[in-house]
Motif scaffolding. Structure first.
Motif, PDB file in Angstrom:
ATOM      1  N   LYS A 135       0.718  -1.312   0.054  1.00 15.32           N
ATOM      2  CA  LYS A 135      -0.139  -0.043   0.036  1.00 15.32           C
ATOM      3  C   LYS A 135       0.907   1.166   0.067  1.00 15.32           C
ATOM      4  O   LYS A 135       0.635   2.216  -0.767  1.00 15.32           O
ATOM      5  N   LEU A 136       1.765   1.198   0.863  1.00 17.46           N
ATOM      6  CA  LEU A 136       2.725   2.355   0.696  1.00 17.46           C
ATOM      7  C   LEU A 136       3.579   2.653  -0.473  1.00 17.46           C
ATOM      8  O   LEU A 136       3.726   3.934  -0.682  1.00 17.46           O
ATOM      9  N   SER A 137       3.652   1.494  -1.109  1.00 19.46           N
ATOM     10  CA  SER A 137       4.522   1.734  -2.436  1.00 19.46           C
ATOM     11  C   SER A 137       3.631   2.290  -3.412  1.00 19.46           C
ATOM     12  O   SER A 137       4.229   3.234  -4.324  1.00 19.46           O
ATOM     13  N   VAL A 138       2.465   1.906  -3.337  1.00 26.00           N
ATOM     14  CA  VAL A 138       1.439   2.597  -4.114  1.00 26.00           C
ATOM     15  C   VAL A 138       1.154   4.137  -3.994  1.00 26.00           C
ATOM     16  O   VAL A 138       1.199   4.958  -4.867  1.00 26.00           O
ATOM     17  N   VAL A 139       0.986   4.427  -2.811  1.00 21.09           N
ATOM     18  CA  VAL A 139       0.309   5.838  -2.373  1.00 21.09           C
ATOM     19  C   VAL A 139       1.638   6.638  -2.216  1.00 21.09           C
ATOM     20  O   VAL A 139       1.582   7.997  -2.568  1.00 21.09           O
ATOM     21  N   ARG A 140       2.777   6.142  -1.943  1.00 26.43           N
ATOM     22  CA  ARG A 140       4.280   7.019  -1.687  1.00 26.43           C
ATOM     23  C   ARG A 140       3.681   8.366  -0.831  1.00 26.43           C
ATOM     24  O   ARG A 140       3.562   9.242  -1.432  1.00 26.43           O
TER      25      ARG A 140
END
Length: 628
Positions: A587-592
């Motif tokens: 999720k963090l890789s997508v939202v950054r």
């Protein structure tokens, strides 16, 4: 073959409620701006209900105004009814709502656009974006005109691959039978943006002269209307009433008997509809225990006989729509002028955007409004002004402006969209804001006018007037702290208010903290020598009465701000952080996220993940500092 048609700083695609705010903001900030729309007669058009405001939405309109936007000023010029809602509840949920003269609203907005310096309005269909090395450089129209720009804002509303559905009938169309935008949707996909399919709907319109108003309840406007814009001081607009009726047992029977013909249930509709504004057929199925639903009859303008049937959004076949209408008290002999319909359209998955509303995939490309998965004119306009501001600042080489969750509902909405995404058309609600006592309808100017002035959208004259108002409110609070009231002076007022008498001399501020004592009561025994408007008196009263609660929320905000100040570098590789749950990594890789605060709000990221991320960032910063 294409031809070079002109060069601009900012190009805005689409002139709905998001597009007009974006274009006006960019032009007023000094950028040469081009606003392009499929049809010049549809600028700021209201394809659904002819109203502005309501809970949370009304707050956004005031925030747009405090930033220097146009929606509040425009509705104040063109309203045909103004009402403050929720007045029986606390100030955090007071909400202004206006019925608009929808034709006057769009004509007035078009006039404003046409008279704005640095702003060019053009009718054209944009079919593709010019993108070189991941940077958006302009747009290409259907006729082959190439317009160059340093930033582009796409605000296409429900036009992207729009499809109208009514019973068994389906055809490609934008709202209100306008041309849909087909090629641009394909182009956005080719450029690497993920799209989803959403749906919204609209109810039938009926002829005023065929309504029996004697079977309905009148809903008049406020005798002393308040306004959306802080610049509006008075209005001589004539107010028209709305009318309330209800669905009947027969209505529910007709719908249940025809569910096999309802596209909602027959599998014809692919798009996800709005959870908080369902169609009447959806309401009857989901709330089968409810014997009736409210229906509001709303005039569409002063110079038309069309009435909007609020609460009856539907995609049922035409013959069923007429039966449904005629089963409602007051509408037994009604004539339908326009059918209700559902419209499906493409939207961008909003987690592909930075909080500035610039896309992560393409530099210089911004999106705002329904294309970002929202519903509602106000939500669109709120995003529009921010996208316009940030596109202009990009061109000017300045940092983007990001409104925090504690600063405004606009901040809540954009953070929700870019951090959490949305599975259905997103609608702002007061419950989405964790600091709603700070984000009141009455204090939008205190929260955002200094920012509007700093950006260059609030004039010096308006800013000085705002500072004078702020000072007068502060002076009045101080005066009430020092004014002493003797027991005999307060006796009559306190008895009338049903409040306990005072035994000793007490200051006015302490008395005003009592729930049953109002500023107006105090004024009778301790009038102010200051020249205060009703708005200033209200502001002083709210700040005094809710001081304890407001302080608590400000402490929470302070804690949040510490998290928001912890920046996350863009080059962090989440996959390499030991201990982070795999869902959090993904999720963090997508939202950054840009800050630790934003990371904590990403769906699927736990407090444990945040602790690990905090430790990692501290180590990362130490190593980076040592290398430097």
């Amino acid at each position: 073959m294409g031809y070079e048609a002109g060069q601009y700083d900012v190009i805005v695609v689409g002139a709905g409620h998001a597009g007009v705010e974006a274009a006006l903001a960019a032009a007023r900030m000094g950028c040469e701006t081009l606003l392009v729309t499929i049809n010049l007669d549809m600028v700021a058009f209201m394809p659904c209900n002819p109203s502005i405001g309501g809970p949370a939405k009304g707050h956004v309109v005031r925030e747009i105004d405090a930033l220097g936007g146009e929606m509040g000023r425009n509705i104040d010029k063109t309203f045909i009814q103004m009402r403050m809602l929720n007045t029986g509840k606390g100030p955090a949920v007071h909400a202004l709502r206006a019925q608009a003269d929808k034709f006057s609203y769009q004509h007035q907005m078009k006039k404003t656009i046409e008279e704005t310096e640095h702003l060019t309005l053009r009718q054209a269909m944009i079919e593709e974006l010019v993108v070189e090395d991941g940077v958006c450089k302009g747009v290409v129209t259907q006729t082959g005109a190439i317009y160059s720009a340093k930033a582009v804002v796409v605000t296409t509303g429900t036009y992207l691959r729009g499809k109208i559905i009514m019973g068994e009938l389906m055809y490609s169309s934008g709202p209100n039978n306008q041309q849909p935008s087909l090629k641009l949707a394909e182009n956005l996909k080719e450029l690497g943006l993920k799209l989803v399919r959403f749906k919204t709907g609209t109810p039938p319109r009926v002829h005023k002269d065929t309504i029996d108003f004697s079977k309905t309840e009148i809903q008049p406007g406020d005798e002393q209307p308040k306004f959306f814009s802080y610049e509006t001081k008075s209005s001589d607009n004539e107010q028209l009433p709305c009318w309330l009726t209800y669905t009947s047992e027969q209505t529910h029977q007709i719908i249940n008997d025809n569910l096999h013909r309802a596209p909602m249930f027959s599998g014809v509709i692919e798009g996800t509809g709005p959870r908080y504004c369902p169609s009447i057929e959806d309401k009857i199925v989901r709330f089968a225990d409810k014997p009736k639903h409210q229906i509001f009859l709303e005039p569409e303008g002063k110079h038309t006989s069309e009435y909007y049937v609020q609460g009856l959004s539907t995609s049922m076949p035409e013959d069923v729509q007429l039966q449904i209408l005629r089963s409602i008290p007051g509408l037994e002999k009604v004539e339908m002028m326009r059918n209700g319909y559902a419209i499906e359209y493409d939207a961008v998955v909003p987690t592909q955007l930075w909080p500035s509303l610039e896309t992560k995939v393409i530099t210089g490309l911004f999106t705002a409004g329904q294309i970002n998965g929202t519903s509602g004119y106000e939500e669109a306009a709120g995003q529009g002004i921010m996208a316009g501001i940030n596109a202009a600042r990009k061109v000017q080489g300045k940092e983007p402006v990001i409104i925090s969750r504690s600063q405004g509902y606009i901040g809540v909405m954009i953070d929700d969209l870019v951090t959490k995404g949305t599975n259905d058309p997103y609608r702002l609600l007061t419950s989405r804001a964790e600091y709603r006592l700070l984000l009141r309808h009455d204090n939008a100017d205190l929260r955002l006018t200094p920012l509007g002035h700093e950006i260059g959208l609030i004039s010096e004259e308006r800013y000085q007037s705002f500072l004078a108002k702020k000072q007068l409110v502060a002076d009045e609070i101080e005066r009430l702290r020092t004014v002493k009231i003797r027991p005999e002076e307060a006796a009559e007022m306190l008895t009338a208010a049903g409040s306990a008498p005072i035994a000793n001399t007490t200051d006015a501020l302490t008395l005003l903290r009592r729930p049953e004592v109002s500023y107006a009561m105090l004024e009778q025994i301790a009038p102010s020598p200051l020249e205060l408007t009703e708005e200033m008196k209200e502001q002083a009263e709210i700040q005094i009465k809710y001081a304890g609660y407001i302080e608590k929320q400000l402490l929470q905000v302070e804690r949040l701000n510490k998290m928001e100040k912890k920046k996350i570098p863009d080059n962090i590789v989440y996959e390499e952080i030991n201990g982070l749950a795999s869902e959090a990594k993904q999720k963090l890789s997508v939202v950054r996220p840009l800050t630790l605060g934003q990371a904590s709000r990403v769906g699927g990221v736990t407090p444990a993940d945040i602790s690990i991320l905090l430790v990692y960032l501290e180590h990362y910063n130490r190593v980076t500092a040592a290398r430097a």
